[in-house]
Design an enzyme around this catalytic site. Structure first.
Site, PDB file in Angstrom:
ATOM      1  N   ASP A   8      35.728  42.131  43.280  1.00 31.45           N
ATOM      2  CA  ASP A   8      35.270  43.146  44.233  1.00 31.45           C
ATOM      3  C   ASP A   8      35.149  42.591  45.650  1.00 31.45           C
ATOM      4  OD1 ASP A   8      35.038  44.855  42.105  1.00 31.45           O
ATOM      5  OD2 ASP A   8      32.942  45.367  42.464  1.00 31.45           O
ATOM      6  N   HIS A  63      33.509  38.407  42.433  1.00 29.60           N
ATOM      7  CA  HIS A  63      33.688  38.819  43.830  1.00 29.60           C
ATOM      8  C   HIS A  63      34.511  37.787  44.592  1.00 29.60           C
ATOM      9  CE1 HIS A  63      30.201  41.233  42.646  1.00 29.60           C
ATOM     10  NE2 HIS A  63      30.502  42.041  43.648  1.00 29.60           N
TER      11      HIS A  63
END
Length: 319
Positions: free
Chosen positions: A98, A244
């Site tokens: 992400d 992430h």
């Protein structure tokens, strides 16, 4: 990030990309119950208006349930929500990243994935894609998927109205398609938080919501071993893992913890006989052969019209 939202009419038109067709929006049992409770409350106020405190209290309780449900990223009470793989290879786990693309972290992540033959889905922020379009295109070129994580990653995203939600989703779709030549088919909300108004917006765009099975909290956890332990505990086929490449936490030495955690995680996946894959291509599943052919025909027709229009030269003028 700036709060300025681009006007989609002024954006470059993506080519060789077909937006996923809208899908049917079906209210869940909770949403249907909410509508029924509001209609019943209106009727009750007309019949026994003196009971208004109890009636409003019941509505308030319903809204608390709705709001609380949106705070649970893996909940399906507001609409469909992918938390585990249900198809594909029997030994697959989905690897997702992400908040990128990030000019420092994402290239190294791509190299690490290449070294071990792993593939993943990258949920990117539209504004960051516009800042690094070549990097977004490189993600696709290397065999990974690029998906929608909103345009600006607003922390109040789940509280926004339908028009604001649509602007965020649309702008990200166009940014990603312009950079990569492909429209996303999966969507992940910032922090996984959402409201009751999001699902109809996603349905109009042909997007499906994706959450996760387990997350590493690697935006705050600085210890690579702890990141791997969070994801590796009870790891099994069908899991959807969240990491992430944007906003990655850093070790005490100042390096992104992901640089050390990801190789260990990929080794652990291999040791358990599993394979890392991106999320399934929902556009292939949702489009039947006839609708897929029709969509492709419409795209080619539009490109032909654009080519014809571009080929008509304006009359020359003399100065």
């Amino acid at each position: 990030m700036s709060d300025a939202m681009p006007r989609t009419t002024e954006r470059a038109s993506p080519r060789c990309a077909v937006p996923p067709p809208p899908r049917a929006y079906r209210r869940t049992a909770l949403i249907r119950a909410t509508w029924a409770s509001h209609l019943s409350a209106i009727a009750a106020l007309g019949i026994v208006p003196e009971r208004w405190p109890w009636i409003l209290g019941a509505l308030a309780a319903n809204h608390l349930v709705i709001g609380g449900t949106g705070l649970i990223p893996t909940s399906r009470l507001l609409g469909p929500n992918l938390t585990r793989l249900t198809g594909g290879p029997a030994n697959a786990v989905a690897l997702t990243f992400d908040d990128g693309p990030d000019s420092e972290v994402t290239p190294r992540v791509l190299d690490l994935l290449d070294e071990r033959g792993a593939r993943a889905s990258f949920f990117v922020i539209g504004k960051r894609v516009e800042a690094h379009p070549d990097l977004a295109a490189e993600i696709v070129r290397r065999g990974h998927a690029v998906e929608n994580h909103t345009y600006r990653h607003r922390h109040d995203f789940s509280l926004r109205g339908p028009r604001a939600l649509d602007r965020e989703v649309t702008a990200a779709q166009e940014s990603i398609a312009t950079a990569t030549g492909r429209y996303p088919t999966w969507f992940r909300a910032p922090a996984g938080l959402r409201g009751v108004l999001l699902e109809p917006v996603l349905a109009r765009h042909g997007l499906s919501l994706a959450a996760w099975t387990r997350r590493a909290y690697d935006t705050v956890v600085r210890d690579p071993a702890q990141i791997v332990a969070r994801l590796g505990r009870n790891l099994s086929a069908g899991d959807v893992l969240l990491l992430h490449d944007g906003s990655a936490a850093r070790t005490a030495a100042g390096r992104p913890a992901l640089f050390e955690a990801l190789p260990r995680l990929l080794d652990l996946i291999a040791e358990r006989g599993l394979v890392a894959v991106p999320l399934p291509e929902t556009e292939v599943v949702s489009l039947g052969p006839q609708r897929l052919a029709a969509a492709e025909g419409a795209r080619r027709s539009e490109e032909a019209n654009e080519t014809t229009s571009a080929g008509v030269s304006a009359p020359e003028t003399t100065e």
